[in-house]
Enzyme design. Structure first.
Site, PDB file in Angstrom:
ATOM      1  N   GLY A   1       9.208  45.070   0.956  1.00 40.74           N
ATOM      2  CA  GLY A   1       9.091  43.604   0.939  1.00 40.74           C
ATOM      3  C   GLY A   1      10.160  42.987   0.052  1.00 40.74           C
TER       4      GLY A   1
ATOM      5  NE  ARG B   1       6.937  47.273   4.239  1.00 44.79           N
ATOM      6  CZ  ARG B   1       6.781  46.004   3.826  1.00 44.79           C
ATOM      7  NH1 ARG B   1       6.957  45.020   4.668  1.00 44.79           N
ATOM      8  NH2 ARG B   1       6.455  45.742   2.584  1.00 44.79           N
TER       9      ARG B   1
ATOM     10  CG  ASP C   1       3.565  51.356  -4.210  1.00 45.36           C
ATOM     11  OD1 ASP C   1       3.810  50.251  -3.707  1.00 45.36           O
ATOM     12  OD2 ASP C   1       2.598  52.057  -3.872  1.00 45.36           O
TER      13      ASP C   1
ATOM     14  CB  THR D   1       6.948  44.342  -5.482  1.00 47.20           C
ATOM     15  OG1 THR D   1       5.697  43.799  -5.055  1.00 47.20           O
ATOM     16  CG2 THR D   1       6.701  45.126  -6.752  1.00 47.20           C
TER      17      THR D   1
ATOM     18  CG  ASP E   1       2.648  42.311  -3.722  1.00 49.26           C
ATOM     19  OD1 ASP E   1       2.628  41.096  -3.452  1.00 49.26           O
ATOM     20  OD2 ASP E   1       2.920  43.182  -2.882  1.00 49.26           O
TER      21      ASP E   1
ATOM     22  CG  ASP F   1       1.651  46.230  -6.132  1.00 49.72           C
ATOM     23  OD1 ASP F   1       2.852  46.272  -6.441  1.00 49.72           O
ATOM     24  OD2 ASP F   1       1.263  46.338  -4.956  1.00 49.72           O
TER      25      ASP F   1
ATOM     26  NE  ARG G   1       2.242  44.997  -0.710  1.00 51.95           N
ATOM     27  CZ  ARG G   1       3.117  45.987  -0.648  1.00 51.95           C
ATOM     28  NH1 ARG G   1       3.378  46.559   0.506  1.00 51.95           N
ATOM     29  NH2 ARG G   1       3.745  46.413  -1.708  1.00 51.95           N
TER      30      ARG G   1
HETATM   31  P1  ADP Z   1       7.392  48.731  -0.717  1.00 51.38           P
HETATM   32  O1  ADP Z   1       8.552  49.469  -1.264  1.00 51.38           O
HETATM   33  O2  ADP Z   1       7.556  47.246  -0.815  1.00 51.38           O
HETATM   34  O3  ADP Z   1       6.067  49.242  -1.268  1.00 51.38           O
HETATM   35  P2  ADP Z   1       6.882  50.139   1.820  1.00 51.38           P
HETATM   36  O4  ADP Z   1       5.611  50.790   1.352  1.00 51.38           O
HETATM   37  O5  ADP Z   1       6.894  49.579   3.184  1.00 51.38           O
HETATM   38  O6  ADP Z   1       7.370  48.963   0.868  1.00 51.38           O
HETATM   39  O7  ADP Z   1       8.044  51.257   1.720  1.00 51.38           O
HETATM   40  C1  ADP Z   1       9.367  50.944   2.072  1.00 51.38           C
HETATM   41  C2  ADP Z   1      10.018  52.082   2.809  1.00 51.38           C
HETATM   42  O8  ADP Z   1      10.088  53.240   1.955  1.00 51.38           O
HETATM   43  C3  ADP Z   1       9.286  52.582   4.031  1.00 51.38           C
HETATM   44  O9  ADP Z   1       9.497  51.775   5.160  1.00 51.38           O
HETATM   45  C4  ADP Z   1       9.930  53.951   4.216  1.00 51.38           C
HETATM   46  O10 ADP Z   1      11.208  53.842   4.803  1.00 51.38           O
HETATM   47  C5  ADP Z   1      10.087  54.410   2.764  1.00 51.38           C
HETATM   48  N1  ADP Z   1       8.941  55.268   2.382  1.00 51.38           N
HETATM   49  C6  ADP Z   1       7.752  54.892   1.880  1.00 51.38           C
HETATM   50  N2  ADP Z   1       6.952  55.961   1.642  1.00 51.38           N
HETATM   51  C7  ADP Z   1       7.659  57.041   2.016  1.00 51.38           C
HETATM   52  C8  ADP Z   1       7.396  58.461   2.042  1.00 51.38           C
HETATM   53  N3  ADP Z   1       6.241  58.952   1.643  1.00 51.38           N
HETATM   54  N4  ADP Z   1       8.380  59.270   2.514  1.00 51.38           N
HETATM   55  C9  ADP Z   1       9.565  58.777   2.925  1.00 51.38           C
HETATM   56  N5  ADP Z   1       9.868  57.459   2.930  1.00 51.38           N
HETATM   57  C10 ADP Z   1       8.942  56.609   2.491  1.00 51.38           C
END
Ligand code: ADP
Length: 327
Positions: free
Chosen positions: A15, A76, A107, A130, A132, A134, A176
């Site tokens: 995000g 993402r 995270d 972020t 959030d 969090d 979220r």
């Molecule tokens: P944020 O970083 O805001 O929490 P996301 O949870 O959507 O957002 O994570 C962002 C991107 O990080 C995902 O779309 C993916 O490309 C990568 N990612 C997240 N978790 C994993 C994982 N366990 N293994 C590999 N890539 C990951």
């Protein structure tokens, strides 16, 4: 002996959050200051997988410190969840000689970085971007202050119209599954009640308080609800209140994506600059696979594999203050 990092890539992932640009600027300029080559990676991990990577100069980040969003864009990336996707990303980075990464994101992005750095010898440093707030291991995240100030400005405006019409407004804010934006913006705008996922919503208690205020002819009320509140958000709460308290003129306002955009506050620009600078220092000093946070106004480093979502513990005292001040 750890390998010297000479070429770094920077990306924004997950995000978007206001202040990401200030952070990119800090990483680019600090890297160049220390003699590194710095590459911008477009659209988060997608740019790594699809080889959408370009070299950045000091001028590439001119005039962006005040801009919301991210000049590197974000996404993402499904491919990055697969080992084939990460292999492609690694091949693209090594072709350019990139031997260090700075990942600005939440995270989820840190989990991606951790997985990647376990598989390949490219050290990663994360920066918490972020709205959030969090993530455990930091008092602040880049973007939270701006988002909460945007929410405060909007709620102040809604209070004007609530006051003019003697209305009850239920205002839904982002976050979220975290209630920080709701808690901070609700307290700062004098909300009568704040409903957050970290605390079970007792709808009977909400109705009781409103009924008691109705008796006292206090009809202007603001309730701030976090989008992740387990009870179901602003529409759901409004439906129940309308049914139980037909005298109340209830309106719903969902603030939505305005909370993500806009020029970052001074505070977000400052922490983004400080954290961006610190991330490059980590790579120089061999402090690998950590994310940079701030705790008690000091830089604080947490291993990426310990990056976890922070569950807020809401002190009962805060909620008591909300009740007393909103009477
Ligand atoms: P944020 O970083 O805001 O929490 P996301 O949870 O959507 O957002 O994570 C962002 C991107 O990080 C995902 O779309 C993916 O490309 C990568 N990612 C997240 N978790 C994993 C994982 N366990 N293994 C590999 N890539 C990951």
């Amino acid at each position: 002996m750890k390998k010297k990092v000479t070429k770094i890539g920077v990306l924004t992932s997950g995000g978007d959050a206001p202040g990401m640009n200030a952070c990119i600027r800090a990483v680019v300029r600090t890297g160049i200051y220390y003699g590194m080559d710095v590459y911008g990676i477009m659209r988060g991990y997608t740019g790594m997988v699809e080889n959408d990577i370009f070299q950045m100069e000091s001028r590439s980040v001119a005039n962006i410190i005040q801009r919301g969003g991210t000049i590197l864009k974000t996404s993402r990336c499904k491919d990055f969840f697969t080992s084939e996707g990460r292999k492609k990303a690694y091949d693209n980075l090594t072709k350019l000689g990139i031997n260090g990464l700075v990942i600005i994101g939440g995270d989820g992005s840190f989990r991606g970085a951790q997985t990647f750095s376990n598989e390949y010898d490219i050290p990663c440093v994360g920066l918490p971007g972020t709205i959030d707030k969090d993530i455990a291991g930091t008092d602040f995240t880049i973007g939270f202050d701006t988002a909460v100030n945007t929410a405060v400005e909007a709620i102040d405006k809604i209070r004007d119209t609530a006051d003019a019409h003697d209305r009850l407004f239920i205002i839904e804010v982002m976050g979220r599954d975290a209630g920080y934006i709701a808690l901070h913006s609700g307290i700062a705008t004098g909300a009568e009640n704040i409903l957050i996922p970290e605390r079970k919503t007792d709808i009977e208690e909400v109705i009781k308080q409103l009924a008691e205020k109705e008796r006292r002819h206090k009809l202007v009320n603001i309730i701030v609800v976090a989008e992740g509140d387990e009870f179901g958000g602003a529409d759901e709460i409004a439906k129940i209140i309308k049914a139980r308290l037909p005298m109340q003129d209830v309106r719903v306002c969902i603030l939505g994506h305005i909370q993500r955009g806009g020029s970052p506050t001074c505070f977000d620009r400052l922490i983004a600059s400080r954290m961006g600078y610190s991330a490059v220092e980590c790579l120089m000093e061999g402090k690998f696979n950590v994310f940079v946070g701030m705790v008690n106004n000091r830089m604080y480093f947490t291993p990426l594999n310990e990056a976890v979502k922070k569950k807020q513990r809401i002190s009962e005292e805060w909620m008591k203050i909300v009740r007393i001040l909103a009477s």
